[in-house]
Design an enzyme around this catalytic site. Structure first.
Site, PDB file in Angstrom:
ATOM      1  N   HIS A 121       0.723  -1.255  -0.137  1.00 15.43           N
ATOM      2  CA  HIS A 121       0.342  -0.080  -0.072  1.00 15.43           C
ATOM      3  C   HIS A 121       1.330   0.824   0.086  1.00 15.43           C
ATOM      4  O   HIS A 121       2.298   1.507   0.497  1.00 15.43           O
ATOM      5  CB  HIS A 121      -1.050   0.038   1.268  1.00 15.43           C
ATOM      6  CG  HIS A 121      -2.053   1.240   1.562  1.00 15.43           C
ATOM      7  ND1 HIS A 121      -1.525   2.428   1.571  1.00 15.43           N
ATOM      8  CD2 HIS A 121      -3.651   0.962   0.787  1.00 15.43           C
ATOM      9  CE1 HIS A 121      -2.662   3.264   1.524  1.00 15.43           C
ATOM     10  NE2 HIS A 121      -4.549   2.238   1.908  1.00 15.43           N
TER      11      HIS A 121
ATOM     12  N   LYS B 280     -11.346  -0.936   9.829  1.00 19.89           N
ATOM     13  CA  LYS B 280     -11.178  -1.923   8.975  1.00 19.89           C
ATOM     14  C   LYS B 280     -11.619  -2.962  10.111  1.00 19.89           C
ATOM     15  O   LYS B 280     -12.103  -4.550   9.074  1.00 19.89           O
ATOM     16  CB  LYS B 280     -10.002  -2.475   8.211  1.00 19.89           C
ATOM     17  CG  LYS B 280      -9.436  -0.884   7.302  1.00 19.89           C
ATOM     18  CD  LYS B 280      -8.328  -1.774   6.526  1.00 19.89           C
ATOM     19  CE  LYS B 280      -7.536  -0.160   5.671  1.00 19.89           C
ATOM     20  NZ  LYS B 280      -8.890  -0.029   4.620  1.00 19.89           N
TER      21      LYS B 280
ATOM     22  N   CYS C 208      -4.898   2.602  -4.200  1.00 18.73           N
ATOM     23  CA  CYS C 208      -3.037   2.717  -2.978  1.00 18.73           C
ATOM     24  C   CYS C 208      -2.020   2.446  -3.241  1.00 18.73           C
ATOM     25  O   CYS C 208      -1.500   1.778  -2.472  1.00 18.73           O
ATOM     26  CB  CYS C 208      -3.578   3.543  -1.778  1.00 18.73           C
ATOM     27  SG  CYS C 208      -4.709   4.430  -1.474  1.00 18.73           S
TER      28      CYS C 208
ATOM     29  N   ASP D  67       2.429  -4.003   8.146  1.00 23.60           N
ATOM     30  CA  ASP D  67       1.153  -3.132   8.002  1.00 23.60           C
ATOM     31  C   ASP D  67       0.224  -4.624   8.134  1.00 23.60           C
ATOM     32  O   ASP D  67      -0.436  -5.027   7.023  1.00 23.60           O
ATOM     33  CB  ASP D  67       1.132  -3.008   6.375  1.00 23.60           C
ATOM     34  CG  ASP D  67      -0.153  -2.519   6.012  1.00 23.60           C
ATOM     35  OD1 ASP D  67      -0.985  -2.275   6.613  1.00 23.60           O
ATOM     36  OD2 ASP D  67       0.163  -1.355   4.775  1.00 23.60           O
TER      37      ASP D  67
ATOM     38  N   GLN E 132      -5.341  -5.444   6.783  1.00 22.06           N
ATOM     39  CA  GLN E 132      -6.018  -6.354   6.184  1.00 22.06           C
ATOM     40  C   GLN E 132      -6.183  -7.863   6.700  1.00 22.06           C
ATOM     41  O   GLN E 132      -6.834  -8.821   6.732  1.00 22.06           O
ATOM     42  CB  GLN E 132      -6.075  -6.689   5.042  1.00 22.06           C
ATOM     43  CG  GLN E 132      -5.892  -5.509   4.249  1.00 22.06           C
ATOM     44  CD  GLN E 132      -7.243  -5.247   3.689  1.00 22.06           C
ATOM     45  OE1 GLN E 132      -8.259  -5.590   3.986  1.00 22.06           O
ATOM     46  NE2 GLN E 132      -7.485  -3.271   3.838  1.00 22.06           N
TER      47      GLN E 132
END
Length: 404
Positions: A122, A225, A362, A199, A202
């Protein structure tokens, strides 16, 4: 072959008041809808129990401070952190990664040091390191992907050198849904003396995460999220790393003592939480984690995996559809239709009350790697069902009819 009946282990649609009957929300990778439990927690936080934290000497403030810090403890347990003081509240994963780049990066990296990213990152895990490169002269390397769209850890192993000080990778791709072997990534990074930043935006809504078992050094994610509020995020880091990092924002809450001659700073995590925090956002995130844990991340992952498999099978039966990413992606299906721009796909699906995301997500370097300007993306949540998959497939068939 997966049948749609295999995708029915969860039935939580009634918990989500913002999803009306007949509307198919397939954009959870962008932001998850909020369950009633989270909405109620936020309403109570503003309407019944609201006060500032850490500063008031009156009872309401003390009670809110207890609730605020209880949320920090809850988040630590949720991701397997050893101590709640390893949890730093931010505005989101973007701010978390920028915090690491500014504070840890400016302090510990110098010209000639290297940071390793991957092709599927991202922008929030690319641009902060480019800004750091411009400030300090570090170098950035980019790991390739396997044929099915996973980060190629064999290539990572071959690329890493003692000059690499940080490996920063997505735990789950926001475009392809591919899941990183995070533990192996940690072993590879540590093998050359580098730190690992993940990261986890998700990942945390979809799979169990234990930062201690993984062996990560930094872990970042956003609350919205994870079925929680916007404007609240988390940075976890090992305590000795946080201790080595200077503050990056100055103001209230992060100080020990201020004089015009000199200021001394609070220990972590307060050192990195300048200003009045997003108190109710933290309370809402606590409620979201309780909600997710009550369902169980293993159950959520099994549910979303079944929906992904059913969706990929339904879409692959349409000749003009191109699927991206691995078959075992976590909750996300990206695709394209020959001769149709993804924005047109999204617009036509919206006419059928199916909401997907269309664009570069992104992740423009990944789009260039895939040879496209954009993709269409369907992503699932605990409220998704076989009915959503059927509506998606029916809508894609309509798109192909319209465009011939």
């Amino acid at each position: 072959m997966t049948t749609l009946a295999d995708t029915r282990p969860l039935d939580h649609l009634a918990d989500f008041p913002a999803i009306p009957d007949g509307w198919r929300y397939l954009d959870s990778a962008a932001t998850a809808q909020k369950p009633r439990a989270v909405i109620d927690a936020i309403a109570r936080g503003y309407g019944e129990t609201y006060a500032t934290v850490h500063r008031g000497v009156y009872q309401r403030s003390a009670e809110m401070t207890v609730a605020f810090e209880a949320a920090r403890q809850r988040i630590a347990r949720f991701i397997g952190a050893g101590d709640p003081q390893e949890i730093v509240f931010t505005r989101g994963a973007t701010e978390s990664i920028n915090l690491v780049a500014h504070s840890w990066g400016n302090t510990h990296l110098k010209a000639g040091d290297r940071v390793l990213l991957s092709m599927l990152e991202h922008h929030s895990n690319i641009v902060p390191w480019q800004l750091l490169r411009d400030r300090t002269g570090i170098e950035i390397d980019v790991a390739p992907l396997t044929e099915d769209g996973k980060i190629d850890l064999d290539a990572v192993a071959a690329m890493l050198t003692p000059a690499h000080k940080l490996v920063a990778l997505a735990h789950v791709s926001n475009v392809l849904g591919s899941v990183l072997d995070a533990k192996r990534a940690a072993e590879l990074a540590h093998g050359v003396g580098a730190k690992l930043l993940l990261d986890g935006c998700q990942a945390v809504p979809r799979i169990p995460v234990n930062v201690a078992e993984i062996g990560a050094d930094f872990y970042a994610f956003s609350g919205h999220k994870l079925y929680g509020p916007t404007g609240i995020g988390v940075l976890w880091a090992r305590p000795e790393i946080l201790e080595s990092m200077p503050p990056w924002h100055g103001g209230g809450a992060m100080i020990d003592k201020v004089t015009f001659a000199k200021t001394t700073y609070a220990p972590p995590p307060a050192r990195f939480e300048a200003g009045t925090p997003h108190v109710v956002g933290v309370i809402g995130l606590h409620a979201a984690i309780d909600y997710v844990d009550a369902i169980g991340l293993n159950a959520i992952h099994a549910h979303e995996t079944a929906l992904v498999k059913a969706a990929r099978e339904a879409l692959s039966a349409i000749n003009s559809v191109r699927l991206f990413g691995p078959d075992d992606s976590a909750g996300i299906v990206s695709f394209g239709i020959e001769g149709v721009h993804p924005h047109d796909i999204g617009t036509i699906l919206d006419e059928s009350h199916v909401a997907i995301r269309a664009g570069h997500h992104c992740a423009q370097p990944l789009m260039a790697h895939l040879g496209v300007d954009a993709t269409a993306r369907a992503s699932f949540g605990v409220y998704s069902s076989e009915v959503d998959v059927e509506a998606l497939a029916k809508g894609i068939q309509r798109v192909t009819r319209i465009f011939g």
